[in-house]
Design a protein around this motif. Sequence first.
Motif, PDB file in Angstrom:
ATOM      1  N   THR A  43      -3.114   3.197   9.397  1.00 37.25           N
ATOM      2  CA  THR A  43      -3.521   3.661   8.089  1.00 37.25           C
ATOM      3  C   THR A  43      -2.731   4.763   7.419  1.00 37.25           C
ATOM      4  OG1 THR A  43      -5.301   2.553   7.656  1.00 37.25           O
ATOM      5  CG2 THR A  43      -5.685   4.163   6.297  1.00 37.25           C
ATOM      6  N   VAL A  46       0.986   4.834   6.197  1.00 37.32           N
ATOM      7  CA  VAL A  46       1.222   4.505   5.213  1.00 37.32           C
ATOM      8  C   VAL A  46       0.781   4.772   4.092  1.00 37.32           C
ATOM      9  CG1 VAL A  46       0.449   2.554   3.930  1.00 37.32           C
ATOM     10  CG2 VAL A  46       0.480   1.676   6.312  1.00 37.32           C
ATOM     11  N   ASN A  55       6.104  -4.108  -4.475  1.00 35.45           N
ATOM     12  CA  ASN A  55       5.531  -3.766  -3.744  1.00 35.45           C
ATOM     13  C   ASN A  55       4.905  -5.514  -3.908  1.00 35.45           C
ATOM     14  OD1 ASN A  55       4.663  -5.209  -6.944  1.00 35.45           O
ATOM     15  ND2 ASN A  55       3.301  -3.474  -7.196  1.00 35.45           N
ATOM     16  N   LEU A  57       4.830  -8.231  -0.700  1.00 33.72           N
ATOM     17  CA  LEU A  57       4.123  -8.399   0.938  1.00 33.72           C
ATOM     18  C   LEU A  57       4.601  -9.836   0.868  1.00 33.72           C
ATOM     19  CD1 LEU A  57       1.163  -6.061   1.496  1.00 33.72           C
ATOM     20  CD2 LEU A  57       3.143  -5.205   1.710  1.00 33.72           C
ATOM     21  N   GLN A  59       2.761 -11.495   3.311  1.00 35.45           N
ATOM     22  CA  GLN A  59       1.703 -11.451   3.552  1.00 35.45           C
ATOM     23  C   GLN A  59       0.364 -12.006   2.942  1.00 35.45           C
ATOM     24  OE1 GLN A  59       0.786 -12.552   7.011  1.00 35.45           O
ATOM     25  NE2 GLN A  59       2.444 -11.099   7.822  1.00 35.45           N
ATOM     26  N   PHE A  61      -2.817 -10.803   3.477  1.00 33.55           N
ATOM     27  CA  PHE A  61      -3.281  -9.724   3.767  1.00 33.55           C
ATOM     28  C   PHE A  61      -1.686  -8.513   3.746  1.00 33.55           C
ATOM     29  CE2 PHE A  61      -4.136 -12.245   7.420  1.00 33.55           C
ATOM     30  CZ  PHE A  61      -3.293 -11.235   8.335  1.00 33.55           C
ATOM     31  N   CYS A  62      -2.487  -7.416   4.149  1.00 37.49           N
ATOM     32  CA  CYS A  62      -1.420  -6.085   4.047  1.00 37.49           C
ATOM     33  C   CYS A  62      -1.795  -5.718   5.798  1.00 37.49           C
ATOM     34  CB  CYS A  62      -2.124  -4.326   3.363  1.00 37.49           C
ATOM     35  SG  CYS A  62      -1.778  -4.889   1.899  1.00 37.49           S
ATOM     36  N   GLU A  63      -0.108  -5.701   6.387  1.00 38.75           N
ATOM     37  CA  GLU A  63      -0.196  -5.924   7.757  1.00 38.75           C
ATOM     38  C   GLU A  63       1.198  -4.095   7.740  1.00 38.75           C
ATOM     39  OE1 GLU A  63       1.057  -9.437   9.743  1.00 38.75           O
ATOM     40  OE2 GLU A  63      -0.545  -9.358  11.234  1.00 38.75           O
ATOM     41  N   ILE A  64       0.870  -3.830   8.067  1.00 38.78           N
ATOM     42  CA  ILE A  64       1.492  -2.649   8.534  1.00 38.78           C
ATOM     43  C   ILE A  64       2.454  -2.868   8.525  1.00 38.78           C
ATOM     44  CG2 ILE A  64       1.650  -0.691   9.766  1.00 38.78           C
ATOM     45  CD1 ILE A  64      -0.805  -0.088   8.531  1.00 38.78           C
ATOM     46  N   GLN A  66       4.247  -5.037   7.614  1.00 34.75           N
ATOM     47  CA  GLN A  66       4.982  -5.545   6.343  1.00 34.75           C
ATOM     48  C   GLN A  66       4.984  -4.956   5.052  1.00 34.75           C
ATOM     49  OE1 GLN A  66       6.271  -8.226   5.763  1.00 34.75           O
ATOM     50  NE2 GLN A  66       5.703  -9.039   7.878  1.00 34.75           N
ATOM     51  N   ILE A  67       4.474  -3.683   5.319  1.00 30.68           N
ATOM     52  CA  ILE A  67       4.131  -2.651   4.629  1.00 30.68           C
ATOM     53  C   ILE A  67       5.040  -1.613   4.614  1.00 30.68           C
ATOM     54  CG2 ILE A  67       2.757  -0.766   3.796  1.00 30.68           C
ATOM     55  CD1 ILE A  67       0.182  -2.757   3.858  1.00 30.68           C
ATOM     56  N   SER A  71       9.724   0.760   2.783  1.00 27.77           N
ATOM     57  CA  SER A  71       9.146   2.373   2.707  1.00 27.77           C
ATOM     58  C   SER A  71      10.397   2.285   2.360  1.00 27.77           C
ATOM     59  CB  SER A  71       8.639   2.924   4.053  1.00 27.77           C
ATOM     60  OG  SER A  71       8.943   3.992   3.739  1.00 27.77           O
TER      61      SER A  71
END
Length: 196
Positions: A43, A46, A55, A57, A59, A61-64, A66-67, A71
């Motif tokens: 976190t 991120v 913005n 993804l 997925q 749900f937010c997986e690192i 994927q986030i 970047s």
Amino acid sequence: MAYDRYIAICRPLHYETLMGERACVKMAAAAWASGFLNAVVPTANVFSVTFCQGNVLGQFFCEIPQILKLSCSDSYLREVGVIGVSLSLVVGCFILIVLSYVQIFTVVLRIPSEQGQRKAFSMCLPHLFVVSMFFSTAVFAYLKPLSISSPGLDPALAVLYSVLPPTLKSLIYSMRNKERQGTLKKLIQLVVVQQQ
């Protein structure tokens, strides 16, 4: 769970002493601390990157990983750090689980009666199945080659390692309850009668 099974099978006469309130508090604190560490490091990473690739993804749900794909900045060192922390926690847990089960199986195989062995294995195998499912799907999800990554496969793997093991664990352990077994038998009989 592995330590609980280890104490229950390998040192049953000492179970109440070894699995007292103090031991449970220590194990819960260790689980919370490792979970907190495993959540804070990614976190923090991120929050320190800039995003420029939209913005959306891949997925639900937010997986690192994927986030971090969204970047703009070079995130290689960040990914290595996140993976290093997560991998050290996972490998540590995995080693402790494997060592516990090696000792459990060594003791179980020394039990003279076949019925005693069967009972001991029936306590351990469901937990071992759920843990194996979690580790195998999580390892495959994060270490699979990029060539087989697809928009449909990634969410399916995420469900397999995040939703299915806790659900199966609850189902497996609740099925040891005689009342629930009776209810399930009645439900199956009702379904069979309605189909006829």
